[in-house]
Enzyme design. Structure first.
Site, mmCIF file in Angstrom:
data_model
loop_
_atom_site.group_PDB
_atom_site.id
_atom_site.type_symbol
_atom_site.label_atom_id
_atom_site.label_comp_id
_atom_site.label_asym_id
_atom_site.label_seq_id
_atom_site.Cartn_x
_atom_site.Cartn_y
_atom_site.Cartn_z
ATOM 1 N N LYS A 75 -37.394 -32.734 68.409
ATOM 2 C CA LYS A 75 -35.987 -32.483 68.715
ATOM 3 C C LYS A 75 -35.343 -33.726 69.311
ATOM 4 O O LYS A 75 -35.956 -34.424 70.132
ATOM 5 C CB LYS A 75 -35.891 -31.310 69.696
ATOM 6 N N SER A 150 -30.715 -24.220 71.128
ATOM 7 C CA SER A 150 -30.260 -25.515 70.636
ATOM 8 C C SER A 150 -31.289 -26.255 69.791
ATOM 9 O O SER A 150 -31.027 -27.350 69.292
ATOM 10 C CB SER A 150 -29.877 -26.403 71.822
ATOM 11 N N SER A 174 -33.739 -21.770 73.986
ATOM 12 C CA SER A 174 -33.483 -22.721 72.903
ATOM 13 C C SER A 174 -34.651 -22.943 71.956
ATOM 14 O O SER A 174 -34.469 -23.519 70.886
ATOM 15 C CB SER A 174 -33.034 -24.074 73.478
#
Length: 470
Positions: A75, A150, A174
Site C-alpha cells: 500500500k 483505504s 482499512s
C-alpha cells in the site's frame, strides 16, 4: 490463481519458476488494472531482476526465506526502497525511497518480490479508495462500486491475481472492509505486532497487516513481518513465530460470542444471513457459540471517540502543510482536518478516557469468551464516485478494534443477494492473533473454496510487459 504457499511449493518442486510467476502477475496487471485502478506504481525492471535472482536460488535449492520468489504489493502509505511513497496525495513528493519500512525490509529478507504500490485514499483517510492523485479504485466484482478503503488497491490486486499477497494498513477497518467487499482475507494484527514505522499515527490506531487469498497465506506473511523494531516504541513482542503452527488445530470447545447486530447497527438481511450461516458452521466444528449483546460497545457509535482521535490526527498533519498544499488536498481530508481543529482539549481527553474504559471492559469481555464474531460491515459497497454521507462516521463494526488494539480478520462468508461478497469478522483479545487465525482457517476449510470475481469482458487487450516473453 495459486496462493503464496502453493507458489513456494511449486518453486521447490521446480514445476514453476519465479520468473514465470512474476511475468504472469505483470501480465494480469497490464490487462486488468486499467479497469479497477488498484496499482499506482510498478517496478517492472526491479521485479524481473529479483525474480531471476530467486530462480537461481531455487535452482540451487537454497531459498533465502519462506517467501522467496513470491510477488507482494505494498500500500502506498508504506515505504519501499526504490519507489516513491505518495500517500494518494498531490502534496507528496515523488522522490524515490532510500530505505524500506521495517515490515517491508522483513518481506524482502524473506525473498518476497516487492513489485508494486497499491492505491489508497489520501493518507488513508476514508473507507473508499479514491484520491486526487490516483482517482477511483473500483470493485473487482462490480466496477460500478467501490473496492472499499483505504486499502482498496491491495484488496483488488489480490482478488484479481495481481500478486497473492499485499501489505496494507488498518486505522479503523482499512484492511478488513476492502477485503470484505473484494472477497479476500484481510487480517489486522494486534497493535504493535507488526512494526508500522512512519505509517503509524501518534494516536496509535493504525496497524500493518496482510491481505491474502487465504488464511494460510495471511499467517505465513504475518510470521515474516511480526516482531519489534528498534525504532518502534509500541512494539513489544518477540520475533521468530510461525503463525502457521497450530493453524489447522481443532476449534472444538472454544467459547465464541456472536453479535449479529452489533452496537445497534442495522445489518443488511442478506449479509446477516451469510454471517449466520458461517456461525452455524463454527458451531458444527465444535465451538460453543452464544448469541450476545456486547455491552461495552452499546454506546460506542454515539461516543465518537474514534472520529475525534482520527480527525485530530489529520488536523495535525494538515497544519504542517503550506497554504498551496492545502488547496491540493481531497476535500474530504480538508473537512476532516477542519473538524479536528474544532475539537477542544476537553473533548479529546474525554475521547482518550472513553478509549481507556473500552479497553478495560473489552479485556473483561474476553475473559468470558475466547472470540467474538460479527459482520465486517453492515451493507455492501457504495457506488462510485464519492462517499455517501451515511458512511462518513467511523465504521462502527471495525473501528472499535483499533481503539482496543485487538486482532481481527475478515473472511469471505458468502455472496449477498446482489452477488457481492460478504465478510465474517473474527476478533479476540489483544495478543491472541494465532487463535483468530486458527478459527478463520477452520471456517475457511469448512466453507470450501470461495469464488473469484467474474471475468472482466472489457479488460484491456493483452500486451506482454517488457522483459517477459509474449
Amino acid at each position: 490463481m495459486l496462493n503464496a504457499a502453493q507458489l513456494v511449493a511449486s518453486f521447490r518442486r521446480h514445476t514453476l519458476s519465479p520468473v514465470e510467476v512474476m511475468c504472469a502477475v505483470l501480465d494480469r496487471a497490464t490487462r486488468l488494472d486499467p479497469r479497477v485502478n488498484g496499482l499506482c506504481g510498478i517496478d517492472e525492471e526491479g521485479a524481473l531482476t529479483a525474480a531471476c535472482e530467486a530462480e537461481e536460488r531455487w535452482a540451487k535449492r537454497s531459498p533465502c526465506g519462506p517467501l522467496d520468489g513470491v510477488p507482494v504489493s505494498v500500500k502506498d502509505l508504506v515505504a519501499v526502497r526504490g519507489m516513491p511513497t505518495r500517500y494518494g496525495s498531490l502534496t507528496a513528493r515523488a522522490d524515490l525511497e532510500h530505505t524500506d519500512a521495517p515490515a517491508v525490509a522483513r518481506l524482502r529478507q524473506a525473498g518476497a518480490i516487492l513489485f508494486g504500490k497499491t492505491t489508497t485514499s489520501e493518507f488513508g483517510n476514508k473507507i473508499v479508495t479514491d484520491s486526487p492523485l490516483t482517482g477511483v479504485t473500483r470493485n473487482p466484482w462490480d466496477t460500478r462500486r467501490s473496492s472499499g478503503g483505504s486499502s482498496g488497491g491491495s484488496a483488488v490486486a489480490v482478488a484479481l491475481g495481481m500478486g497473492p499477497l499485499s501489505l496494507a494498513t488498518d486505522g479503523g477497518g482499512s484492511i478488513r472492509i476492502p477485503a470484505c467487499w473484494s472477497g479476500v482475507v484481510g487480517f489486522k494484527p494486534s497493535f504493535g505486532l507488526v512494526p508500522a514505522g512512519s505509517a503509524s499515527s501518534f494516536v496509535a490506531l493504525s496497524s500493518l497487516g496482510p491481505i491474502a487469498r487465504c488464511v494460510e497465506d495471511a499467517a505465513l506473511m504475518l510470521g515474516v513481518m511480526a516482531g519489534p523494531a528498534s525504532a518502534d516504541p509500541f512494539a513489544g513482542v518477540e520475533r521468530g513465530r510461525d503463525y502457521r503452527t497450530g493453524l489447522a488445530d481443532s476449534i472444538a470447545g472454544l467459547r465464541i460470542a456472536f453479535s449479529p447486530q452489533p452496537t445497534g447497527v442495522t445489518v443488511d438481511p442478506s449479509i446477516a444471513a451469510c454471517v449466520r450461516r458461517a456461525v452455524l458452521l463454527l458451531e458444527a466444528l465444535g465451538a460453543r457459540v452464544e448469541e450476545v449483546e456486547v455491552r461495552p460497545l452499546a454506546g460506542y457509535r454515539e461516543s465518537k471517540m474514534h472520529s475525534i482521535q482520527w480527525a485530530v490526527s489529520f488536523a495535525r498533519r494538515v497544519r504542517e502543510m503550506s497554504a498551496v498544499q492545502r488547496t491540493r488536498l481531497d476535500p474530504d481530508v480538508r473537512e476532516l482536518a477542519q473538524f479536528g481543529e474544532q475539537v477542544s482539549t476537553a473533548a479529546f481527553v474525554d475521547a482518550l478516557a472513553a478509549r481507556h474504559t473500552l479497553v478495560q471492559e473489552m479485556a473483561g469481555f474476553f475473559e468470558e469468551y475466547d472470540l467474538l464474531v460479527t459482520p465486517v460491515f453492515h451493507m455492501g459497497p457504495p457506488h462510485v464516485p464519492g462517499l455517501p454521507e451515511a458512511l462518513r462516521m467511523a465504521p462502527p463494526l471495525t473501528s472499535w478494534c483499533n481503539q482496543t488494539g485487538q486482532p481481527a480478520v475478515s473472511v469471505p462468508c458468502g455472496l449477498t443477494d446482489e452477488g457481492l461478497p460478504a465478510g465474517l469478522q473474527i476478533i479476540s483479545a489483544r495478543g491472541a492473533d494465532a487463535v483468530v487465525l486458527r478459527v478463520a482457517r477452520a471456517y475457511e476449510s469448512a466453507r470450501g473454496p470461495f469464488p473469484a470475481p467474474p471475468p472482466m469482458a472489457d479488460a484491456v487487450e493483452h500486451t506482454a510487459p517488457v522483459g517477459c516473453p509474449s
